[in-house]
Enzyme design. Structure first.
Site, short mmCIF file in Angstrom:
data_model
loop_
_atom_site.label_atom_id
_atom_site.label_comp_id
_atom_site.label_asym_id
_atom_site.label_seq_id
_atom_site.Cartn_x
_atom_site.Cartn_y
_atom_site.Cartn_z
N LYS A 197 28.56 32.25 3.18
CA LYS A 197 27.26 31.73 2.66
C LYS A 197 27.56 30.32 2.42
O LYS A 197 28.15 29.68 1.68
CB LYS A 197 27.23 32.39 1.22
CG LYS A 197 25.78 32.56 0.77
CD LYS A 197 25.10 31.31 0.40
CE LYS A 197 25.34 30.50 -1.06
NZ LYS A 197 24.56 29.23 -1.16
N GLU A 271 38.75 26.99 -4.89
CA GLU A 271 39.17 25.57 -4.56
C GLU A 271 38.02 24.89 -5.35
O GLU A 271 36.79 24.87 -4.83
CB GLU A 271 39.11 25.39 -3.17
CG GLU A 271 39.88 23.95 -2.70
CD GLU A 271 38.97 22.86 -2.78
OE1 GLU A 271 38.74 22.25 -3.94
OE2 GLU A 271 38.33 22.39 -1.82
N CYS A 305 35.90 16.61 -3.46
CA CYS A 305 36.48 17.28 -4.56
C CYS A 305 37.70 16.55 -4.73
O CYS A 305 38.34 16.67 -6.16
CB CYS A 305 36.80 18.73 -4.49
SG CYS A 305 37.53 19.02 -2.71
N GLU A 402 33.76 15.44 -13.46
CA GLU A 402 33.71 15.16 -12.17
C GLU A 402 32.29 14.61 -11.96
O GLU A 402 31.22 15.49 -11.84
CB GLU A 402 33.96 16.51 -11.03
CG GLU A 402 33.81 16.24 -9.84
CD GLU A 402 34.16 17.39 -9.04
OE1 GLU A 402 33.55 18.55 -9.47
OE2 GLU A 402 35.09 17.47 -8.06
P1 NDP Z 1 28.04 24.90 -6.60
O1 NDP Z 1 29.74 25.23 -7.30
O2 NDP Z 1 27.01 25.79 -7.63
O3 NDP Z 1 28.06 25.34 -5.21
C1 NDP Z 1 28.86 25.92 -4.47
C2 NDP Z 1 28.59 27.09 -3.53
O4 NDP Z 1 28.49 28.08 -4.40
C3 NDP Z 1 27.19 26.81 -2.98
O5 NDP Z 1 26.96 27.73 -1.70
C4 NDP Z 1 26.30 27.70 -4.18
O6 NDP Z 1 25.04 27.83 -3.54
C5 NDP Z 1 27.20 28.59 -4.45
N1 NDP Z 1 26.97 29.36 -5.79
C6 NDP Z 1 26.05 28.65 -6.83
N2 NDP Z 1 26.14 29.69 -7.69
C7 NDP Z 1 26.67 30.84 -7.59
C8 NDP Z 1 27.24 31.99 -8.02
N3 NDP Z 1 26.92 32.16 -9.25
N4 NDP Z 1 27.89 32.89 -7.13
C9 NDP Z 1 28.39 32.74 -6.04
N5 NDP Z 1 28.03 31.51 -5.43
C10 NDP Z 1 27.45 30.56 -5.95
O7 NDP Z 1 28.03 23.44 -6.58
P2 NDP Z 1 26.87 22.88 -6.96
O8 NDP Z 1 26.22 22.33 -5.41
O9 NDP Z 1 25.60 23.19 -7.76
O10 NDP Z 1 27.14 21.26 -7.54
C11 NDP Z 1 27.31 20.99 -8.64
C12 NDP Z 1 28.56 20.20 -9.23
O11 NDP Z 1 29.78 21.01 -8.54
C13 NDP Z 1 28.56 18.89 -8.35
O12 NDP Z 1 27.95 18.15 -8.92
C14 NDP Z 1 30.10 18.75 -8.36
O13 NDP Z 1 30.56 18.15 -9.28
C15 NDP Z 1 30.66 20.14 -8.09
N6 NDP Z 1 31.03 20.49 -6.76
C16 NDP Z 1 32.33 20.53 -6.53
C17 NDP Z 1 32.76 20.78 -5.14
C18 NDP Z 1 34.10 20.94 -4.90
O14 NDP Z 1 34.55 21.02 -3.68
N7 NDP Z 1 35.03 20.75 -5.74
C19 NDP Z 1 31.77 21.01 -3.95
C20 NDP Z 1 30.40 21.06 -4.63
C21 NDP Z 1 30.12 20.82 -5.88
P3 NDP Z 1 23.83 26.97 -3.60
O15 NDP Z 1 24.35 25.59 -2.99
O16 NDP Z 1 22.68 27.56 -2.87
O17 NDP Z 1 23.46 26.85 -5.14
#
Ligand code: NDP
Length: 495
Positions: A197, A271, A305, A402
């Site tokens: 996904k 991660e 990250c 973050e």
């Molecule tokens: P999320 O953790 O929400 O997104 C990561 C993935 O998880 C996306 O594919 C998202 O879908 C999906 N997702 C969201 N909610 C659920 C759930 N309940 N169960 C399973 N999968 C889910 O990150 P965001 O995009 O909302 O970003 C928010 C913050 O997270 C950022 O500002 C940043 O600080 C941090 N972040 C950290 C990352 C890392 O690699 N450490 C990567 C991305 C974000 P969808 O995109 O459709 O919401």
């Protein structure tokens, strides 16, 4: 240079260069109006009947519509993955699985320019990064894991590895294709099938990867790709026939997933976020350190990250480093992601831009001192100027949370012990950087850092053979290397 040659006088700061536009052509990417879900080796209409637009964050134009997978679609995809696991993949000899992985890797290389342009269009990252980092590393992950597929029995001495089954994999928007490769390559090499996904804002390169998977003639259902939002991810993670969940994203969602998986037999790797310290000692080569600091926080607009978002500088070199950093920030070119000269591209989404803005405002309110170089930001799209904060204390939100944007918080220290204390003073533990010319100090520091990856005199270096992952709230499990294969196998002692 000999001793007799005159020493050149100190050069004045380089005057600003005018760069002519050097945009990469978009013509190589042929986009359809709409993309269905990739299930059972084909692109199919979603049973949910729902679609959503995906945009270019640098100008907010719609690139295509993609399907939003509902619960029924998740079920169809997991069933396809289960069937492929049992009938086509689990028992396929390793050398045969390897052939498919090599094919995917080669196809990615052949289509590298197309993937790089598309990644920059859909994600906002500079083309020089998608071209030189994301796409080559994605191909490298498939090559590397193809090499393991027929050698698994040697990877774990005295143990017999068997695959787990169906992997449900949820990835974020900061490295869309690369994260897909990090997830799929080890899963497939170890004999699992997968349902992936991608993030809601960056689905396109994952869907093009679906085309590559067709091109490589993988048995239908070995890889399935479901576009959608958080609810799609949640329903994939919660599906009872998923054996293994692998997630990269925020710590908040990671915690939700851990709760959802608790009490089931599902294997889990997470991660998550980070708040890495990039630590510069007084004996460090300052000019290189400045480059490392810039790379650490402004690479991919700071949407990383393991970004070096906290700079810890030893007091005697603070002023010198800060002056040089400010000059360097003034030379960063912010703008069109497809321009080959661009250093800092667009912020990935409006929501992320708002989050960055909110945290930066909190930094100012809490008393830190902000610096942004003069820079003209485009009118349309999502943009944020490279930003530094000095006068930051450890309790400030900008030092703890973050930000996931091009924002650096600078703190100082006096002794190595204080540097360790401050670096580890975070709920996260993904990465760290150390800048010093003393090898012994690097080892002393690395031993004490609670971080999964510690870079010395460099930052943001990745290699498929090198395990990557976190401590504490940065998650658990490793990706890459032999350690990254382990979460995709069941190990039994060889009798
Ligand atoms: P999320 O953790 O929400 O997104 C990561 C993935 O998880 C996306 O594919 C998202 O879908 C999906 N997702 C969201 N909610 C659920 C759930 N309940 N169960 C399973 N999968 C889910 O990150 P965001 O995009 O909302 O970003 C928010 C913050 O997270 C950022 O500002 C940043 O600080 C941090 N972040 C950290 C990352 C890392 O690699 N450490 C990567 C991305 C974000 P969808 O995109 O459709 O919401």
């Amino acid at each position: 240079m000999t001793d007799l040659e005159p020493v050149a006088p100190a050069q004045p700061v380089m005057p600003g260069w005018e760069y002519a536009p050097a945009p990469e052509s978009k013509d190589i990417v042929r986009l359809q109006d709409r993309y269905g879900l990739f299930i059972g080796g084909e692109f199919v209409e979603p049973k949910s009947g729902r679609w959503f637009p995906t945009i270019d964050p640098s100008n907010e134009t719609v690139l295509a519509e993609v399907a939003e997978a509902g619960e029924e679609d998740v079920d169809v995809a997991v069933t396809a993955a289960r069937s492929a696991y049992v009938t086509a993949w689990r028992d396929l000899p390793g050398p045969e699985r390897a052939k498919y992985l090599y094919r995917i890797a080669r196809a990615l290389q052949e289509r590298a320019r197309e993937f790089a342009v598309l990644e920059s269009m859909n994600g906002g990252k500079p083309i020089k990064e998608s071209r030189d980092v994301d796409v080559p590393l994605a191909a490298a992950h498939f090559f590397y894991h193809a090499g393991w597929a027929d050698k698994l029995e040697y990877a774990f001495p005295a143990m017999r590895p068997t695959p787990l089954g169906v992997a449900g994999q949820v990835i974020p928007w900061n490295f869309p294709l690369l994260m897909a490769a990090w997830k799929l390559a080890p899963a497939l090499a170890a004999g699992n099938t997968a349902v992936l996904k991608p993030a809601e804002t960056t689905p396109l390169t994952a869907l093009f990867l679906g085309e590559v998977i067709q091109q490589a003639e993988l048995p239908p259902g070995v890889v399935n790709i479901l576009t959608g939002a958080g609810a799609t991810g949640a329903s994939l993670v919660g599906h009872p026939d998923v054996d293994k969940v692998a997630f990269t994203g925020s710590t908040e969602v990671g915690k939700q997933i851990r709760r959802a998986v608790a009490g089931t037999n599902k294997h889990l790797t997470l991660e998550l976020g980070g708040k890495a310290a990039n630590i510069v000692f007084e004996d460090a080569p300052i000019d290189q350190a400045v480059e490392g600091v810039v790379n650490g926080i402004f690479f991919n607009q700071g949407h990383v990250c393991c970004a070096g978002s906290r700079l810890l500088v030893q007091e005697p070199v603070f002023e010198e480093l800060l002056d040089k950093l400010k000059v360097r920030l003034g030379t960063l070119r912010v703008g069109d992601p497809l321009d080959k000269n661009t250093d800092v591209g667009a912020i990935n989404s409006r929501a992320q831009l708002e989050k960055i803005g909110e945290l930066v405002a909190s930094g100012v309110e809490e008393g830190a001192v902000i610096y942004q170089p003069p820079c003209d930001l485009p009118e349309r799209g999502f943009w944020f100027a490279p930003t530094l904060f000095t006068g930051v204390s450890q309790s400030h939100r900008i030092a703890r949370e973050e930000i996931f944007g091009p924002v650096l918080s600078i703190l100082t220290f006096r002794t190595p012990e204080e540097a360790v204390e401050k670096a580890n003073n975070t709920p996260y533990g993904l990465s760290a950087g150390i800048w010093t010319e003393k090898g012994s100090r690097i080892l002393w520091m690395a031993e004490r850092m609670r971080a999964g990856v510690v870079w010395a005199n460099t930052f943001n270096r990745f290699d498929p053979a090198s395990p990557f992952g976190g401590y504490k709230e940065s998650g658990f499990g490793r990706e890459g290397g032999r350690h990254g294969l382990e979460p995709y196998v069941r190990l039994e002692p060889v009798s």
